[in-house]
Design an enzyme around this catalytic site. Sequence first.
Site, short mmCIF file in Angstrom:
data_model
loop_
_atom_site.label_atom_id
_atom_site.label_comp_id
_atom_site.label_asym_id
_atom_site.label_seq_id
_atom_site.Cartn_x
_atom_site.Cartn_y
_atom_site.Cartn_z
N ASN A 46 0.83 -1.15 0.00
CA ASN A 46 0.00 0.00 0.00
C ASN A 46 0.87 1.21 0.00
O ASN A 46 0.41 2.21 0.33
CB ASN A 46 -0.85 -0.02 1.21
CG ASN A 46 -2.30 -0.08 1.05
OD1 ASN A 46 -2.84 0.43 0.14
ND2 ASN A 46 -2.94 -0.67 1.98
N GLY A 47 2.08 1.36 -0.24
CA GLY A 47 2.87 2.56 -0.20
C GLY A 47 4.28 2.22 -0.40
O GLY A 47 4.58 1.27 -1.02
N SER B 178 -4.08 5.87 -0.82
CA SER B 178 -3.50 5.17 0.33
C SER B 178 -2.08 4.75 0.02
O SER B 178 -1.82 4.09 -0.98
CB SER B 178 -4.36 3.95 0.67
OG SER B 178 -3.78 3.19 1.71
N SER B 179 -1.13 5.12 0.88
CA SER B 179 0.26 4.73 0.76
C SER B 179 0.85 5.21 -0.55
O SER B 179 1.04 6.39 -0.75
CB SER B 179 0.39 3.23 0.96
OG SER B 179 1.73 2.90 1.27
N SER B 180 1.14 4.31 -1.50
CA SER B 180 1.64 4.77 -2.79
C SER B 180 0.66 5.77 -3.42
O SER B 180 1.07 6.77 -4.00
CB SER B 180 1.83 3.57 -3.73
OG SER B 180 2.24 3.99 -5.00
#
Length: 450
Positions: A5-6, A158-160
């Site tokens: 997620n990132g 979210s995240s990325s």
Amino acid sequence: MMTINGVVGRRLRVALVALASTALAATAGIVLAPPATAASLVEVTGFGDNPGGMRMHVYVPDSRPTNPAIVVAMHGCGGSGPGFYSGSEFASQADRYGFVVIYPTATQQAGFGNCFDVWSAASKRRGGGSDPVSIMSMVAYVQRQYGGDPDRVYATGSSSGGMMTNAMLALYPDVFKAGAAFMGVPFNCFANAADFPPQNSQCVNGRMDRTPQQWGDAVRQAYPGYSGARPRIQLWHGTNDTLVPFQLLQEAVDQWTNVHGLSLTPTSTDTPQANWNRRRWTSGGVTLLEAISVNGAGHSLPMSGMAQAAVQFFGLDGGSPTPNPTTGMPTTSPSVPPTTTPPPSAGACRVGYTANSWTGGFTASVTVANTSTAAVNGWTVQWNWPGNQQVTNAWNATVTQSGPQVTARNVSYNAAIGIGASVTFGVQGTYSGANQAPTQFTLNGAACSQ
């Protein structure tokens, strides 16, 4: 990431369908897909210039104004547009308030796969190419095809996707009116593609402690000469996040206070909901920046109710739901854990497992597909490690470990897995020796194929 997620660090380690618009698209060599109907998620394959090689899905609610607002909602690493559609609450907010949601799917492979490009030189310059230009083509498509309001365009992720939210607001301040970044990093935090993977990253290892002026200059250099209004921004981060460390929230605050010419001292602080500690920076009666620390949360945002808070920050709630008179935030009911459905029949699920390893540590992404003839409402996935792997963090699931056995349960926003749909979650862990993949997974007690 990082659903992943990132980005990870060592500790981290993502309506208007008229003849004129059709003619315009034809002259540009663009094939327009028919408008989404019956509130379905629709893939668009010819939306315009696409240097990032991205996929586009769009969700158009049945009830919407003639010129609806546009929200670009972006997944974390290893995820997809359809996955973020089913794993977040922005589509249900669109049904409620009548805005169109664009769900891009990234295809860049630096480090983890399907991550939004926030590291290349092209991605840091307005009109430079790569993913930002592809996303702008998606926005233009929705404006052509559905009459999207150019004065009400917003970004979230979210995240990325949170990292790309910061980037789009920096690169296109004249397009995006506001953004809500979950678990992101400041714009221009990554030096290049080699700085993105966990074992090398200066950014997510917390070694990018720049001054507010330096962070602000990075934004101003993205669009030299721009002197107009800057987008409002809402920043979210969990205090126990070790994938994208919590300290990066303050770096982003440093950046955007400088961009807006604000003091580092917030105008106000409050607790709009339990465990949400909010700082606000207001000028002329307008909140330009919100930073919300979610006490005890890891790399697992947005949680239930957070999409609604983001939509309210954008101003898309139309004055409802009625704000809580004490907190100024919408009143939400406590989430009720979903009832887990009975075990599916054998072979009614399929699991994909991918891991990214470095010396002593790893992250892994688990995708569970429902191949049965019935929807799953509430899920528990279990497996045994073949080695001495030990889970230290997780996202998009609540994960516990007893000996070699790992149990992952859904969180509030991704309990349902429809027929033919899938859900993705991830874990971070440690190991010694060989980091071998599990050989068997079960969904609600039934064995899954791999």
